[in-house]
Design an enzyme around this catalytic site. Sequence first.
Site, PDB file in Angstrom:
ATOM      1  CB  SER A 267      -0.982  -0.126   1.287  1.00 33.69           C
ATOM      2  OG  SER A 267      -0.143   0.438   2.402  1.00 33.69           O
ATOM      3  CG  ASP A 268       1.386   5.895  -1.343  1.00 33.72           C
ATOM      4  OD1 ASP A 268       1.403   6.578  -2.193  1.00 33.72           O
ATOM      5  OD2 ASP A 268       2.294   5.987  -0.438  1.00 33.72           O
ATOM      6  CB  ALA A 269       2.929   6.335   3.280  1.00 35.01           C
ATOM      7  CB  ALA A 271      -2.836   3.622   1.058  1.00 43.55           C
TER       8      ALA A 271
END
Length: 747
Positions: A267-269, A271
């Site tokens: 995942s993105d940070a 997210a």
Amino acid sequence: MIEEKLKELLHGMSLEDKISQLLQISGGGFEEENVLTGPNAMYDVDENVVYNVGSVINSVGAEKMKKIQSKYLEKNHNKIPLLFMSDIIYGLRTIFPIPLGSACSWDMEQIQYSARISAKESAVSGQQVTFSPMADLVRDARWGRVLESPGEDTYYNCQYVKACVRGFQGEETSSGIIDVNNHIVSCVKHFAAYGAAEAGREYNTVDVSKRRLYENYFPAYKAAVKAGAKMVMTSFNVVDGIPSSGNKWLNREVLRNEWGFNGVLISDASAVEELVTHGVAKDKKAAAKMAIEAGVDIDMMSPVYIKNLKDLVEEGTVSESLIDAAVWRILKLKNQLGLFENPFGGADEIREQEVILCDEHRTAARKLAGDSCVLLKNNGILPFDTKKKKIALIGPYADNKDLLGVWAIHGESKDTVTVLQGIQNWIDETGTDICVEAAKGSKFVCDTSKIQSFGSIFEIEDESGLNENELIKAALKIASDADVIVLALGEHFLQSGEGGSRGDIRLPDCQRELFNQMHQTGKPVVVLLFGGRPMDVRELNEKADALLMCWFPGTEGGNAIADLLFGRTNPSGKLTMSFPYSVGQVPIYYNEYNTGRPYKPEFEKTRFGSKYTDIPNEPLFPFGYGLSYTNFVYENICLSSDKMYQNKGIHVSCTVKNTGSFAGKETVQLYIQDKVGSVIRPVKELKGFKKIFLNPGEMQTLTFEITEEMLKFYTAENKFEAEKGDFVVYIGKNSKECLEKKFQLCG
Ligand code: GLC
């Protein structure tokens, strides 16, 4: 480790151990005496978890990595090494131009080589994964992250990301092992369509049709996956109403089933945690369930998985097999990197000293920076001849080391060659009788409160002590006896990148005032423009004698720019993102649709055409545009046949002649238009390009094959195929200036 052993390892892990592998935390936590404080405090976990996490982010340096890995493995009872990941977007310490700049070189070899160098410097610094390339297609210069993208064209972005993945990862051995001493895993991002944030506003809603996703936004991620990228990162935004990190259709149907991706999805940070904020998960437990079911393997920097998955499995809401599948992909990746046998990977303090910022790397960075700058205007003043005895170099970027752009978080400005140093180097090397004097001339921005720092990484230099009148006065003084004024202007590097959306894409008033004062001296003015986005440069374009877009050119920026100013390098950069006439036009892109009332000049007298009443439709500078010091003439476009049959290509050729007095490189572009389709089709689409070198007077005939594959699109029935009918092929120096020929696909 043989796969059987790896399977045994997996099956021997407790549920807690497995879930810990799905957590990525900041490596900084391991640098603290107490691993539970500092950056790790946010997870509110015990030591057992911290010494069981699967990976860390942004802990770079051979010695640091070895210390962390050793400390971790002492306490990790499964002896599963950490993966070290980081944002190495366009260089670790040797920083290349920002991607929106290097993309303008149209030179896939150089782009691949720059990724190769970044990988080497990263590997010796103990990294195994880079969160790059960013494959987000962009059409809106208000969005700060356009600097990370290759630009607005689907076909071109596919070529660019393939070159990056190959450069980062290198060729795998037959057993899929990556050479961890010289290469790193590429994690392509942000899946998907983050670049379509409405109004160019950071983290804003994305709402594009599935047709646009498949036609425009998906292909570059798919190209990276097909090129072998072993990781993908989700995006913050929603896709078709569901945030990417909770989007089962996106991640399991499209990415894994349709594209066959079997690598790790991170995942993105935070997210995963943001699924709650988006409003698709009522709480963090629901977010954990949604994300693991949607196929997210690693929860980057959020405690959602670690705090909720165990309960979800034990209460039977989430199958443990989902956890096992995610952990298996992570263990396989670690095994492909040989980390079980050598947990330090390529980390090597001695090689680090030899490799980082070595001459070979600096030379490559200088060359790519020179080929990435785009000459937007030149009335003949460039390249400088030796009659230019005195150069007045004025502007905030005249002698400023912040040429790296905001997303070079491991780069160090101290390593950068400034414009002044580059010009002085050229004078010293050539012994030319020219002198250069510099002055700042203006602040970067009139009010620094308009800029936010980039976390703790970059703080904002305080310009409050500078008196604008005194700055201009000093500039005027050195300009008074100069033969030419070189203005080094541009947006502050913190005004672009993540969180850098801007509603006004012009230069700040203080810099525009400086420009006007310098213009009023009547001296010739050459503008060097620095920035991470296309800007509204109408004013500069009207009055400057030359305008060179330098982007953020990287560590060797000053030398590369001097090479261009004095003609050692003939500019060959061409835009991969349209420069709007004004922000009122964005989103703007060349491969638009015709509409039912396409603009015609006669519309100026009527209301009822697709146009504005106060600005033109056309961008100031179109996709593919860029000038040279010489002139290239395109002639004699011809087709091998004007009838094409399915599964059989035809050829189009054209001659290009260098009619000027400089040798130079030219990117010849091939576009195709499908005149009628079962759905609307763009007015033209890039389908090929070739970068050639011609000496003065030299000419070359280029031939492109037109294949049926090039004509395919998602039809009204959503089939990816070509339809019979009339087409136009264009060959040109940019998306507006082309020769054309008609042909038919006959079936
Ligand atoms: C950031 C960015 C992403 C980056 C990640 C880790 O928020 O969106 O591009 O790789 O976090 O730093």
